[in-house]
Design a protein around this motif. Sequence first.
Motif, PDB file in Angstrom:
ATOM      1  N   VAL A  57      64.325  57.242 -41.758  1.00 53.32           N
ATOM      2  CA  VAL A  57      65.009  55.950 -41.902  1.00 53.32           C
ATOM      3  C   VAL A  57      66.533  56.076 -41.897  1.00 53.32           C
ATOM      4  CG1 VAL A  57      63.068  54.834 -43.070  1.00 53.32           C
ATOM      5  CG2 VAL A  57      64.823  55.967 -44.439  1.00 53.32           C
ATOM      6  N   ASP A  58      67.053  57.238 -42.288  1.00 54.92           N
ATOM      7  CA  ASP A  58      68.510  57.429 -42.273  1.00 54.92           C
ATOM      8  C   ASP A  58      69.044  57.467 -40.843  1.00 54.92           C
ATOM      9  OD1 ASP A  58      68.656  57.489 -45.025  1.00 54.92           O
ATOM     10  OD2 ASP A  58      68.629  59.672 -45.154  1.00 54.92           O
ATOM     11  N   ALA A  65      64.547  48.618 -40.159  1.00 51.36           N
ATOM     12  CA  ALA A  65      64.861  47.212 -40.434  1.00 51.36           C
ATOM     13  C   ALA A  65      63.856  46.288 -39.750  1.00 51.36           C
ATOM     14  CB  ALA A  65      66.281  46.893 -39.971  1.00 51.36           C
ATOM     15  N   LYS A  66      63.483  46.621 -38.539  1.00 51.09           N
ATOM     16  CA  LYS A  66      62.527  45.804 -37.774  1.00 51.09           C
ATOM     17  C   LYS A  66      61.204  45.667 -38.524  1.00 51.09           C
ATOM     18  CE  LYS A  66      59.976  45.885 -33.412  1.00 51.09           C
ATOM     19  NZ  LYS A  66      59.665  46.687 -32.236  1.00 51.09           N
ATOM     20  N   MET A  70      61.918  48.692 -47.100  1.00 53.83           N
ATOM     21  CA  MET A  70      62.865  48.635 -48.209  1.00 53.83           C
ATOM     22  C   MET A  70      62.700  49.824 -49.148  1.00 53.83           C
ATOM     23  SD  MET A  70      64.484  46.019 -47.486  1.00 53.83           S
ATOM     24  CE  MET A  70      65.071  44.508 -48.133  1.00 53.83           C
ATOM     25  N   SER A  71      61.503  50.378 -49.196  1.00 50.22           N
ATOM     26  CA  SER A  71      61.192  51.535 -50.039  1.00 50.22           C
ATOM     27  C   SER A  71      60.510  52.574 -49.168  1.00 50.22           C
ATOM     28  CB  SER A  71      60.224  51.143 -51.158  1.00 50.22           C
ATOM     29  OG  SER A  71      60.774  50.136 -51.958  1.00 50.22           O
ATOM     30  N   LYS A  86      49.944  47.882 -43.959  1.00 47.85           N
ATOM     31  CA  LYS A  86      51.167  48.515 -44.458  1.00 47.85           C
ATOM     32  C   LYS A  86      50.961  48.875 -45.922  1.00 47.85           C
ATOM     33  CE  LYS A  86      56.088  47.241 -44.688  1.00 47.85           C
ATOM     34  NZ  LYS A  86      57.033  46.191 -44.295  1.00 47.85           N
ATOM     35  N   VAL A  87      51.339  50.088 -46.296  1.00 47.84           N
ATOM     36  CA  VAL A  87      51.302  50.507 -47.700  1.00 47.84           C
ATOM     37  C   VAL A  87      52.632  51.184 -48.036  1.00 47.84           C
ATOM     38  CG1 VAL A  87      48.803  50.709 -47.967  1.00 47.84           C
ATOM     39  CG2 VAL A  87      50.100  52.652 -47.139  1.00 47.84           C
TER      40      VAL A  87
END
Length: 104
Positions: A57-58, A65-66, A70-71, A86-87
């Motif tokens: 994600v970095d 973002a798409k 968030m976590s 999604k989990v």
Amino acid sequence: MAITNATDQTFTAETSSGLVLADFWAPWCGPCKMIAPVLEELDAEMGEKVKIVKVDVDENQETAAKFGVMSIPTLVVLKDGEVVDKVIGFQPKEALVGLLSKHA
């Protein structure tokens, strides 16, 4: 099948067909490090049925973002390019097998 690393540029191509488990992670994330060997085992056992794609994600903020990440770790299940599940957070292997089996 081997676990693939995807980027903002390659994500769509990597996830457009079949059943895919996308792991959104970062090198500094403790739970992400914990889930890595679980994903390796899953790949060894279910590699014929599911493709595992890792997204840092970095380095790939656009894709993160798409998908509303968030976590981390966030695991997104895609079937033929469409999100079907999604989990968030560490998941034991049994939970991931159950999650993927629903969509196989």
